[in-house]
Structure formats: C-alpha cells, structure tokens
Scaffold this motif. Sequence first.
Motif, PDB file in Angstrom:
ATOM      1  N   PHE A 231       0.801  -1.225   0.000  1.00 26.73           N
ATOM      2  CA  PHE A 231       0.000   0.000   0.000  1.00 26.73           C
ATOM      3  C   PHE A 231       0.836   1.279   0.000  1.00 26.73           C
ATOM      4  O   PHE A 231       0.292   2.373  -0.037  1.00 26.73           O
ATOM      5  CB  PHE A 231      -1.008  -0.048   1.151  1.00 26.73           C
ATOM      6  CG  PHE A 231      -1.842  -1.305   1.070  1.00 26.73           C
ATOM      7  CD1 PHE A 231      -2.646  -1.520  -0.042  1.00 26.73           C
ATOM      8  CD2 PHE A 231      -1.768  -2.286   2.040  1.00 26.73           C
ATOM      9  CE1 PHE A 231      -3.390  -2.697  -0.166  1.00 26.73           C
ATOM     10  CE2 PHE A 231      -2.500  -3.462   1.924  1.00 26.73           C
ATOM     11  CZ  PHE A 231      -3.314  -3.665   0.815  1.00 26.73           C
TER      12      PHE A 231
ATOM     13  N   GLU B 268      -8.047  -3.094  -8.750  1.00 26.58           N
ATOM     14  CA  GLU B 268      -8.405  -2.176  -7.658  1.00 26.58           C
ATOM     15  C   GLU B 268      -9.386  -2.851  -6.689  1.00 26.58           C
ATOM     16  O   GLU B 268      -9.270  -2.694  -5.475  1.00 26.58           O
ATOM     17  CB  GLU B 268      -8.993  -0.890  -8.254  1.00 26.58           C
ATOM     18  CG  GLU B 268      -9.175   0.245  -7.265  1.00 26.58           C
ATOM     19  CD  GLU B 268      -7.896   0.737  -6.589  1.00 26.58           C
ATOM     20  OE1 GLU B 268      -6.785   0.409  -7.088  1.00 26.58           O
ATOM     21  OE2 GLU B 268      -7.988   1.404  -5.552  1.00 26.58           O
ATOM     22  N   THR B 269     -10.326  -3.611  -7.243  1.00 26.68           N
ATOM     23  CA  THR B 269     -11.256  -4.357  -6.378  1.00 26.68           C
ATOM     24  C   THR B 269     -10.487  -5.299  -5.453  1.00 26.68           C
ATOM     25  O   THR B 269     -10.751  -5.375  -4.249  1.00 26.68           O
ATOM     26  CB  THR B 269     -12.238  -5.181  -7.248  1.00 26.68           C
ATOM     27  OG1 THR B 269     -13.003  -4.266  -8.032  1.00 26.68           O
ATOM     28  CG2 THR B 269     -13.170  -6.033  -6.417  1.00 26.68           C
TER      29      THR B 269
ATOM     30  N   ARG C  79      -7.397  -5.039  -4.520  1.00 25.00           N
ATOM     31  CA  ARG C  79      -6.632  -4.259  -3.531  1.00 25.00           C
ATOM     32  C   ARG C  79      -7.553  -3.790  -2.395  1.00 25.00           C
ATOM     33  O   ARG C  79      -7.143  -3.746  -1.229  1.00 25.00           O
ATOM     34  CB  ARG C  79      -5.971  -3.040  -4.191  1.00 25.00           C
ATOM     35  CG  ARG C  79      -4.640  -3.367  -4.855  1.00 25.00           C
ATOM     36  CD  ARG C  79      -4.142  -2.222  -5.731  1.00 25.00           C
ATOM     37  NE  ARG C  79      -3.698  -1.034  -5.025  1.00 25.00           N
ATOM     38  CZ  ARG C  79      -2.468  -0.845  -4.543  1.00 25.00           C
ATOM     39  NH1 ARG C  79      -1.554  -1.805  -4.648  1.00 25.00           N
ATOM     40  NH2 ARG C  79      -2.139   0.277  -3.952  1.00 25.00           N
ATOM     41  N   GLU C  80      -8.775  -3.449  -2.736  1.00 26.76           N
ATOM     42  CA  GLU C  80      -9.723  -3.020  -1.696  1.00 26.76           C
ATOM     43  C   GLU C  80     -10.035  -4.166  -0.740  1.00 26.76           C
ATOM     44  O   GLU C  80     -10.227  -3.958   0.458  1.00 26.76           O
ATOM     45  CB  GLU C  80     -11.021  -2.489  -2.326  1.00 26.76           C
ATOM     46  CG  GLU C  80     -10.858  -1.099  -2.916  1.00 26.76           C
ATOM     47  CD  GLU C  80     -12.119  -0.575  -3.594  1.00 26.76           C
ATOM     48  OE1 GLU C  80     -13.162  -1.247  -3.546  1.00 26.76           O
ATOM     49  OE2 GLU C  80     -12.035   0.521  -4.182  1.00 26.76           O
TER      50      GLU C  80
ATOM     51  N   ILE D   5      -6.714  -4.845   1.424  1.00 24.53           N
ATOM     52  CA  ILE D   5      -6.403  -3.838   2.451  1.00 24.53           C
ATOM     53  C   ILE D   5      -7.264  -4.072   3.701  1.00 24.53           C
ATOM     54  O   ILE D   5      -6.805  -3.876   4.824  1.00 24.53           O
ATOM     55  CB  ILE D   5      -6.562  -2.412   1.865  1.00 24.53           C
ATOM     56  CG1 ILE D   5      -5.709  -1.410   2.645  1.00 24.53           C
ATOM     57  CG2 ILE D   5      -8.010  -1.959   1.834  1.00 24.53           C
ATOM     58  CD1 ILE D   5      -5.591  -0.046   1.966  1.00 24.53           C
ATOM     59  N   ARG D   6      -8.491  -4.542   3.504  1.00 25.44           N
ATOM     60  CA  ARG D   6      -9.349  -4.774   4.672  1.00 25.44           C
ATOM     61  C   ARG D   6      -8.842  -5.948   5.519  1.00 25.44           C
ATOM     62  O   ARG D   6      -8.882  -5.923   6.740  1.00 25.44           O
ATOM     63  CB  ARG D   6     -10.797  -5.029   4.248  1.00 25.44           C
ATOM     64  CG  ARG D   6     -11.771  -4.733   5.386  1.00 25.44           C
ATOM     65  CD  ARG D   6     -13.107  -5.432   5.232  1.00 25.44           C
ATOM     66  NE  ARG D   6     -13.986  -4.812   4.260  1.00 25.44           N
ATOM     67  CZ  ARG D   6     -15.175  -5.340   3.957  1.00 25.44           C
ATOM     68  NH1 ARG D   6     -15.588  -6.479   4.533  1.00 25.44           N
ATOM     69  NH2 ARG D   6     -15.945  -4.763   3.057  1.00 25.44           N
TER      70      ARG D   6
END
Lengths: 411, 265
Positions: free
Chosen positions: B141, B178-179, B181-182, B185-186
């Motif tokens: 990140f 991007e999905t 990565r989202e 990250i959670r």
Amino acid sequence: MFIGHFTEEPWQVPDWPDEWGTGIHKVSNAEYDPYRAANLYNRYLDEKIYAEEVGFDGLMVNEHHSAPFCMNGVANVQASILARITTKVKILLLGNILPIHDDPLWLAEQLAMIDVISRGRLIPGIVRGSGGESISHNIPPHYNRERFEEAHDFLIKTWTTPGPFRWEGKHFHYRYVNPWAVPYHKPHPPIWVPGTSSRETVEWCARHRYPYVMLSTQLELTREMFKIYYETAEEEGYEAGPQHMGYMFFVHVEETKARAMEVGRTLTQGVRSPFDPGVQRPIPWIMSPPGLNSRKAVALRRQMTAPDATGKTRAGALASFEDQVATRGMIVGTPEQCVEDIRYIMDYLRPGIIIFRTGDGAMDHESQMRTLKLMGEEVLPAMRDIAKELGLPGPYEVDPATNEPVTALAS
Amino acid sequence: MTNSPAAFTEETVDIAGISVQLRSGGSGEPLLVLHGELGVPDWLEAHELLARHYSVCVPSLPGFGTSSFPDWLMSVRDLSAWVNWFVRECGLATPLNVVGFSMGGWIAAELATTNSALFSKMVLVGAAGLKPREGEIWDYFLNSAKDAFQQSFHDHESAQYLKYYGRDWTPDEAEQVETNREAAIRYLWRPYMHSVTLPDLLPAIATPTLLVWGRQDGIVPISSCELYQQGIANAQVAVMEDCGHMPEMEKPEEFANTVLGFLKG
C-alpha cells in the motif's frame, strides 16, 4: 460575514531541492531542524496574534502528517496556545482528522478543554483526511468514512450527554464515557467542515447543517458544490444560506500592484501544499489508498475536476501564478483592486464565511505583517460593508443549525 | 507445459453466505486452492497441471474477483472461518488437500491450528501470517498495483507475467485489480500481513505440511519460511531457485511437480 485568516505554516528553508516537491511521504525528518522550527512556529503564532489585532474574526489552523508543507502535525497544540494568547478571535480548526484517532474520547476532552480555556471560542471542524494521514498513523483507510461518522457521533454524544455512558460501536468501544471537561459552548461547539470536491462530504455536511468551507478551489466548481449543499438542504426540509457556505482563497495586498505581484509570487514558491494549483500531485496510491473513497466518489471527483474543452483543468492543476491571479484563484493587488475582486467572489458565491490564505509558501514574515496591516485597515472593513449590502450573514449572525439570528450571549 | 484446452468451469454460486466466483476442473480427490492477496486472474496453467490428478477448486475469496464482500469479513481469522463454512457447504469431502498462496497460505495455517481434521495435507506457498525474522513483508500500500506484480516476480520475461501483468491493462482489468486491492487492504492492514498470535499456535498444527518458497521472494522474505518450519512439526521445505513470490505462475511445471510429489508421497 465571518472573515478568517489561514496559513498552511510551511517549512521554510532556502535550499529545498526541487525534486523533494511538497515533501509529503518523501523526505526524512532528519531534515527537521528544531532551531529553525522554533523560529517558524513562533513566527506563525506572532502573525496570528497580529491577525486578531487587525480585525480578523477567526484564526484557522489545520494539520497534516509527515508533511513539511504543513508544520502543524497537531492542530490542537496550536489551538491550545491560541486559546490563551488571543482574547476574542474564534479558533477555527479545519480540522481534526477524525478517522486517524483511535481514541476519540481523548480528542473530545482536548477540544472541550480548549473551548473552555478560550471561553467558547473554539470551532472544532472535522475532516476525513487524505490517504497520507492514514498511512502516517497506520489507520485503515478503507474504514475512513465509517470511522469519521462514528467518531463524529461519539463526539457529539460525549459533549451533550451527561456521563457516564457506554459506547459500543463498530470501531470505538468505551465502557465509561465521563470526561470531566465538557465544552463551554452549548449545546456543543459549532462544527464546520472543509471540502474540495467530494460530493459525499458536501451532502453529509448539508444533512447536519454544518457550514461547508471550500478550500482554494476554482470558483465555478465551488459554486457547483454549494449548489449541491442547497439542494441537499432542500431535501432535508430547510433553506440553506450564506451562513452555511465558506470559501478560502489566497490573498496578498500591497500598496502597489507591481509590488503585490512581485511579493505575492512567493505564495507559489517554497514548500507547498500538494492540494494547491500548480503543484505536482503527490503519489496517487498514497493520497488515495484502496477503499479511502468509494468508487462512485472517485468517479464523481474525476468528472468534476476533468479538463474542459480547451484542456484546462477546472481545479487549475497546472495554473501559473499569473493564471491564478487572472482567474481570481489568487487575489493579489492594492487594497482597492483586492476589494474589487473579492466583491466579485462574494457576489458570485454568496458565502457567509471567507478565509484569507496568506503568508504562505516562501513568503517572509515582514511581507505577511505588511499585508495583514493593509487587510485590517482597508480590505476587511470594505468586505463587511459589501456583506451587508449583499446580505451575506456569517454563522455568528445567523445560526446554521436553526437559521435563527444568533444572540450576543450565544456567540 | 500443457497444450490441451483448459478443461475447467467458471461459475457464480451462492455458498456460505456470499456469491462466489468459482473456478474448478479435473477429477478425483478434492484439492482446495486459496489464492493470495492479489487475487487470481484466471484458471492458471498450474491449476490445470494439478487438475490432471485432483478435482481442483479455486474460489475467489470474499471481496476478490467477482465474489461479493459482506461487511462482517474484517480479518484473516474471519476469512478462515468463512473458508471452513465454504468447504462444508460445497460438500467437499474432508479431510482434503489444500494449497494456499501468500495470504491464502496464512488462511490455511490458521484453519490448521484450530482443526486438525480439516486438511489431509497442506501446502503453504510464500505464506504470509508471520513477522519475518529478517527483512520485512513488502508494503503493497506504499506502492502501486503495477509495482506489486513486478515485485512478485523474479523473472519479468516469464510467460505468465507477460500474459497477465507486464503489459497495459484493459479498463476492466484495472478495475479488477483495484477491487482486489480493496479486499486485501481490509484483511491485511494491521498488523500488516501477519498475526501476533499465530507463531504460538503453529505447534498446534498436526497436518502434514509442505512449505514452498521462491528463493527470491520479494514479498514475504524467505526467513518467514524458516519460522513456519520451526513452528510446524515435521514441515518439509521446497525452495525454488530463481523464483519470486508466485512460483505457480513463474514456474508452473516445477511448482506442480513439487506439490504433486508431496501430495502423492
């Protein structure tokens, strides 16, 4: 009309390499010289005291993290000092970055103490913050909005509900909420929210009737965001007005236009904010980590700040100093010229809050003091007359929460 | 290298409370594949090679690919609980074999600490989950999505790197990255890509385990492999030379042979 003063309080050093840019998440704090910092912090405080003396209504303070362009890493420290060294000016925090606080109870108590020591002069504005702030404090960016909203609800409850009580939320948990200090201002200190171009934020703000302050944004975009506020207010069943609208822009005043252009240019030099026109944007995946903003919000922001048919971005991303002056992104000139430009802005946007961003970038102390003097003598009085003429009450004349006139006691 | 057409199915099924993107192929005993924090872009060559011997099941984990992402999933432990639920609702016979990549390896290890009857054999590949003794887990990140794939491969000329990552992405592909990565990250934000309690729980694992690591793993340092080996009784180790964090994509054949050798041994 509420007129505020703001400087980003940048790190100033004569030999800052160009490639370091804004310095955000790029430059080691080995470059921080505490002796230089002591002079700068005290200089900026001196300027704030003088800004009160010349007639500003509010001193705005903000914070950023791991960011040389803003030396204020903790807005509440400076707000605490101002609470004691000023006497009548409002202390405007724009603001505390709510999502990065793991202990919002501590924040509630700090703010209550500042409000009490200043005898009710605190405006504890709140922000979501960019990704950089989440990275600096290792706070989950994907819960930024949830944490913002929950911390906000918690602050309001803590300030308005006699303790002790329990808070069992998703992100914050307390079994004994009962801080000894509660705010001076009742029912709680007024909350303002700054913005750039987030539709979600302006809608949230309007739903809470909080004044919304657009920061150094292009005029047309600013008016569009205000329009969203007005529309949301209508949906909520109340009429928004100037008391809900704020706008911040750069101002530099000198006796002659030539001098103003020469010295005003320093606002665009030195260690600058990455959010300003003409500044190279910082690393996108740091400023906007996955999940910080919804996909919808990212798409909307892209749409709102997209280049126009001539290829110019409406946010003025690559605008030169001359461009910014020509488009009233920066108000630079003699007092008369500045008043004329500011009248245009007041008429075009109808804000009840105006914040001068001044003494910023590479500007030296003497220039800032000179411009503050001229502002106090000529610009602020003229603006107050214009505000009366145009009917632009600030939030200390008409209460944004009720749209009722503010009594002297409450203000 | 296989030249046969990929014999697999891709479907969307409602299992264990979510809508799951599920790729599967082959026949025989089930083999569960748990992908890593970058998701899985396709039915891969390595899946195909394993599917010649097993019934290979590759779900996109909640939030990845086109699988849905309920709010309640907040940690790798939650994800582990979900995988357990998924296995049962899929009707997969247990104990079953599992291969977990990076974050998926961490999930498998967590499950094995709580239930020694779930897996017959477990392969952990460049597994996250432990704070390395030397070096640090690479920060996804503080870097771009493109950088992440570059960092994951030792050989930037390898066929699958060029096929999936080392080229311009279509808008849909960029959205999918991007999905993913989202989702990552959670699950992984803090403590970053590791558990503070897993090291103490590793001795609870009774599942026969193979640790596969690329010698040049640029994401999870190979010192983590040593920690897993010390923690899990009788864990075997296969280090792949000239190989990064994604051996299954960088050296599919060698990888599949290594895994098959262990599972069939």
